[in-house]
Design a protein around this motif. Structure first.
Motif, short mmCIF file in Angstrom:
data_model
loop_
_atom_site.label_atom_id
_atom_site.label_comp_id
_atom_site.label_asym_id
_atom_site.label_seq_id
_atom_site.Cartn_x
_atom_site.Cartn_y
_atom_site.Cartn_z
N GLY A 70 -43.15 10.43 0.08
CA GLY A 70 -43.83 9.22 0.48
C GLY A 70 -43.65 8.86 1.94
N ILE A 71 -43.02 9.71 2.71
CA ILE A 71 -42.76 9.39 4.12
C ILE A 71 -44.06 9.23 4.90
N ASP A 72 -45.11 9.94 4.50
CA ASP A 72 -46.39 9.83 5.20
C ASP A 72 -47.04 8.47 5.03
N GLU A 73 -46.69 7.77 3.95
CA GLU A 73 -47.26 6.46 3.68
C GLU A 73 -46.47 5.32 4.32
N VAL A 74 -45.36 5.64 4.98
CA VAL A 74 -44.48 4.61 5.52
C VAL A 74 -45.23 3.67 6.45
N ARG A 75 -46.09 4.17 7.29
CA ARG A 75 -46.76 3.34 8.27
C ARG A 75 -48.13 2.85 7.81
N GLN A 76 -48.56 3.25 6.62
CA GLN A 76 -49.85 2.79 6.13
C GLN A 76 -49.71 1.40 5.53
#
Length: 121
Positions: A70-76
């Motif tokens: 889920g690291i890719d969703e951190v800034r979404q």
């Protein structure tokens, strides 16, 4: 200043610890550190070294990659009506733990009920 990746990894440590019912003290003892250090990891105040993350992963029964899920969703931006940090929300995690404690056939019924209620809201 906390790095977003350190914060994310810390939240994933806390999430897994809560899901397994492990206390900070128990986790700390299993990896040979003080519980205060676990607190610092979980808040992202201290960065977790690779070797320590390896030890924590083994103690919690997950692969190291679990902590980066889920690291890719951190800034979404979060979905409407959802907390910005679902994995950091204690109520959500307790609900999830309780949900998976229900037998599978009843759990499916509960899921369908929740879906219908959310659509009606």
């Amino acid at each position: 200043m906390k790095h977003p990746v350190d914060v994310h990894v810390g939240k994933r440590i806390r999430h897994r610890r809560w899901m397994t019912g492990t206390t900070q003290q128990q986790l700390a003892e299993s990896v040979g550190i003080k519980f205060q250090q676990i607190q610092k990891y979980e808040t992202g105040m201290n960065r977790v070294s690779a070797s320590r993350l390896w030890d924590i992963a083994r103690a919690l029964g997950v692969s190291i990659s679990f902590f980066f899920d889920g690291i890719d969703e951190v800034r979404q931006s979060p979905a409407e009506g959802m907390p910005g940090d679902l994995m950091g929300d204690r109520e959500a995690l307790e609900l999830l733990r309780s949900y998976y404690a229900i037998p599978e056939n009843q759990r499916r019924r509960l899921f369908e009920l929740a879906r219908v209620l959310s659509e009606a809201a």
